[in-house]
Design a protein around this motif. Sequence first.
Motif, PDB file in Angstrom:
ATOM      1  N   HIS A   5       0.903  -1.152   0.000  1.00 55.39           N
ATOM      2  CA  HIS A   5       0.000   0.000   0.000  1.00 55.39           C
ATOM      3  C   HIS A   5       0.944   1.205   0.000  1.00 55.39           C
ATOM      4  O   HIS A   5       1.640   1.432   0.995  1.00 55.39           O
ATOM      5  CB  HIS A   5      -0.883   0.024   1.251  1.00 55.39           C
ATOM      6  N   PHE A   6       1.018   1.905  -1.118  1.00 61.17           N
ATOM      7  CA  PHE A   6       1.922   3.049  -1.211  1.00 61.17           C
ATOM      8  C   PHE A   6       1.212   4.275  -0.646  1.00 61.17           C
ATOM      9  O   PHE A   6       0.221   4.734  -1.228  1.00 61.17           O
ATOM     10  CB  PHE A   6       2.342   3.270  -2.674  1.00 61.17           C
ATOM     11  N   ILE A   7       1.698   4.764   0.483  1.00 62.62           N
ATOM     12  CA  ILE A   7       1.006   5.884   1.134  1.00 62.62           C
ATOM     13  C   ILE A   7       2.007   6.987   1.485  1.00 62.62           C
ATOM     14  O   ILE A   7       3.218   6.771   1.472  1.00 62.62           O
ATOM     15  CB  ILE A   7       0.226   5.424   2.410  1.00 62.62           C
ATOM     16  N   SER A   8       1.472   8.162   1.814  1.00 59.93           N
ATOM     17  CA  SER A   8       2.341   9.300   2.151  1.00 59.93           C
ATOM     18  C   SER A   8       2.849   9.145   3.590  1.00 59.93           C
ATOM     19  O   SER A   8       2.306   8.359   4.380  1.00 59.93           O
ATOM     20  CB  SER A   8       1.555  10.602   2.032  1.00 59.93           C
ATOM     21  N   LYS A   9       3.869   9.927   3.893  1.00 55.55           N
ATOM     22  CA  LYS A   9       4.425   9.905   5.246  1.00 55.55           C
ATOM     23  C   LYS A   9       3.366  10.325   6.275  1.00 55.55           C
ATOM     24  O   LYS A   9       3.259   9.735   7.360  1.00 55.55           O
ATOM     25  CB  LYS A   9       5.610  10.871   5.299  1.00 55.55           C
ATOM     26  N   GLU A  10       2.535  11.315   5.891  1.00 49.46           N
ATOM     27  CA  GLU A  10       1.492  11.811   6.808  1.00 49.46           C
ATOM     28  C   GLU A  10       0.495  10.687   7.111  1.00 49.46           C
ATOM     29  O   GLU A  10       0.112  10.469   8.246  1.00 49.46           O
ATOM     30  CB  GLU A  10       0.725  12.995   6.188  1.00 49.46           C
ATOM     31  N   GLU A  11       0.078   9.973   6.042  1.00 50.02           N
ATOM     32  CA  GLU A  11      -0.891   8.889   6.239  1.00 50.02           C
ATOM     33  C   GLU A  11      -0.281   7.780   7.097  1.00 50.02           C
ATOM     34  O   GLU A  11      -0.943   7.195   7.956  1.00 50.02           O
ATOM     35  CB  GLU A  11      -1.332   8.345   4.878  1.00 50.02           C
ATOM     36  N   PHE A  12       1.004   7.517   6.860  1.00 50.18           N
ATOM     37  CA  PHE A  12       1.684   6.475   7.634  1.00 50.18           C
ATOM     38  C   PHE A  12       1.663   6.843   9.118  1.00 50.18           C
ATOM     39  O   PHE A  12       1.308   6.031   9.977  1.00 50.18           O
ATOM     40  CB  PHE A  12       3.130   6.312   7.130  1.00 50.18           C
ATOM     41  N   GLN A  13       2.015   8.097   9.394  1.00 53.37           N
ATOM     42  CA  GLN A  13       2.062   8.534  10.794  1.00 53.37           C
ATOM     43  C   GLN A  13       0.679   8.495  11.439  1.00 53.37           C
ATOM     44  O   GLN A  13       0.531   8.146  12.602  1.00 53.37           O
ATOM     45  CB  GLN A  13       2.697   9.919  10.878  1.00 53.37           C
ATOM     46  N   GLN A  14      -0.337   8.810  10.628  1.00 56.36           N
ATOM     47  CA  GLN A  14      -1.725   8.749  11.102  1.00 56.36           C
ATOM     48  C   GLN A  14      -2.074   7.316  11.526  1.00 56.36           C
ATOM     49  O   GLN A  14      -2.636   7.076  12.589  1.00 56.36           O
ATOM     50  CB  GLN A  14      -2.622   9.220   9.942  1.00 56.36           C
ATOM     51  N   ARG A  15      -1.667   6.350  10.667  1.00 57.64           N
ATOM     52  CA  ARG A  15      -1.972   4.939  10.989  1.00 57.64           C
ATOM     53  C   ARG A  15      -1.244   4.485  12.259  1.00 57.64           C
ATOM     54  O   ARG A  15      -1.788   3.715  13.041  1.00 57.64           O
ATOM     55  CB  ARG A  15      -1.590   4.026   9.827  1.00 57.64           C
ATOM     56  N   ILE A  16      -0.031   4.976  12.442  1.00 57.33           N
ATOM     57  CA  ILE A  16       0.700   4.615  13.664  1.00 57.33           C
ATOM     58  C   ILE A  16      -0.069   5.157  14.871  1.00 57.33           C
ATOM     59  O   ILE A  16      -0.292   4.443  15.851  1.00 57.33           O
ATOM     60  CB  ILE A  16       2.130   5.208  13.665  1.00 57.33           C
ATOM     61  N   SER A  17      -0.507   6.405  14.760  1.00 58.23           N
ATOM     62  CA  SER A  17      -1.164   7.026  15.922  1.00 58.23           C
ATOM     63  C   SER A  17      -2.499   6.350  16.224  1.00 58.23           C
ATOM     64  O   SER A  17      -2.970   6.363  17.354  1.00 58.23           O
ATOM     65  CB  SER A  17      -1.329   8.537  15.714  1.00 58.23           C
ATOM     66  N   GLU A  18      -3.114   5.724  15.206  1.00 60.98           N
ATOM     67  CA  GLU A  18      -4.389   5.011  15.439  1.00 60.98           C
ATOM     68  C   GLU A  18      -4.152   3.567  15.864  1.00 60.98           C
ATOM     69  O   GLU A  18      -5.072   2.762  15.899  1.00 60.98           O
ATOM     70  CB  GLU A  18      -5.208   5.007  14.140  1.00 60.98           C
ATOM     71  N   ASN A  19      -2.900   3.213  16.120  1.00 65.12           N
ATOM     72  CA  ASN A  19      -2.537   1.851  16.513  1.00 65.12           C
ATOM     73  C   ASN A  19      -2.874   0.815  15.436  1.00 65.12           C
ATOM     74  O   ASN A  19      -3.209  -0.321  15.723  1.00 65.12           O
ATOM     75  CB  ASN A  19      -3.238   1.504  17.851  1.00 65.12           C
ATOM     76  N   GLY A  20      -2.780   1.261  14.179  1.00 65.60           N
ATOM     77  CA  GLY A  20      -3.144   0.383  13.066  1.00 65.60           C
ATOM     78  C   GLY A  20      -2.006  -0.485  12.558  1.00 65.60           C
ATOM     79  O   GLY A  20      -2.204  -1.302  11.666  1.00 65.60           O
ATOM     80  N   MET A  21      -0.809  -0.322  13.115  1.00 71.71           N
ATOM     81  CA  MET A  21       0.338  -1.105  12.636  1.00 71.71           C
ATOM     82  C   MET A  21       0.763  -2.120  13.695  1.00 71.71           C
ATOM     83  O   MET A  21       0.944  -1.761  14.863  1.00 71.71           O
ATOM     84  CB  MET A  21       1.539  -0.182  12.365  1.00 71.71           C
TER      85      MET A  21
END
Length: 192
Positions: free
Chosen positions: A52-68
């Motif tokens: 899933h090719f995503i932006s750095k902002e989206e990646f950080q968002q997923r980390i903060s939502e505990n999605g990783m």
Amino acid sequence: MNKGLLIVVSAPSGCGKGTILSEILKEDGYYYSVSATTRNPREGEVDGVNYHFISKEEFQQRISENGMLEYAQYCGNYYGTPKKEVDDMRSKGRDVILEIEVQGAMKVKKLCPDAVFIFIAPPSVAELERRLRKRGTETDEVIAQRVAEAEGEISHACEYDYVIVNGALEDAIEDFKTVVRAEKLRADRSEY
Ligand code: 5GP
């Protein structure tokens, strides 16, 4: 129903792990976890299939939502494993394969002690460099960076449960299948 295995595979880039895994995935029962990354797609890579090719902002968002389940930085980009897919597939009995680098694998080792850890190693670092050059997808600078990264990764091979040396492809595939077969027979996974 038994929960599916969580199979964590690491290999320095250019080790032929992609070829081994594509053969393994032809068999039923496996689920390949598609990681998220902030790196640019290579030619031929498809969003949602390879990554899933995503932006750095989206990646950080997923980390903060505990999605990783885990994530790491590798050669200047973020890579991470989407948590929900892994949990869902394992509870459906599918054997989930994570193809991740060493730092991420060590995080999974702490979080999921029942996972199986496989390191795929090249016959030698010189052979690895030769394969990377032959692939021709990276610049000389990136190849040098990846070879240096590989040497560091190889030094962690002993922290895995199994090491498969990818000299002859058919042997490496057979070794992989043997590991999975044996893991499924372990007494501590048996419902007997
Ligand atoms: P590449 O850019 O060659 O596709 O991948 C670079 C490295 O990142 C490889 O070692 C690959 O296994 C690793 N990688 C891919 N996805 C993930 C992930 O979700 N988490 C972590 N920690 N590493 C990953």
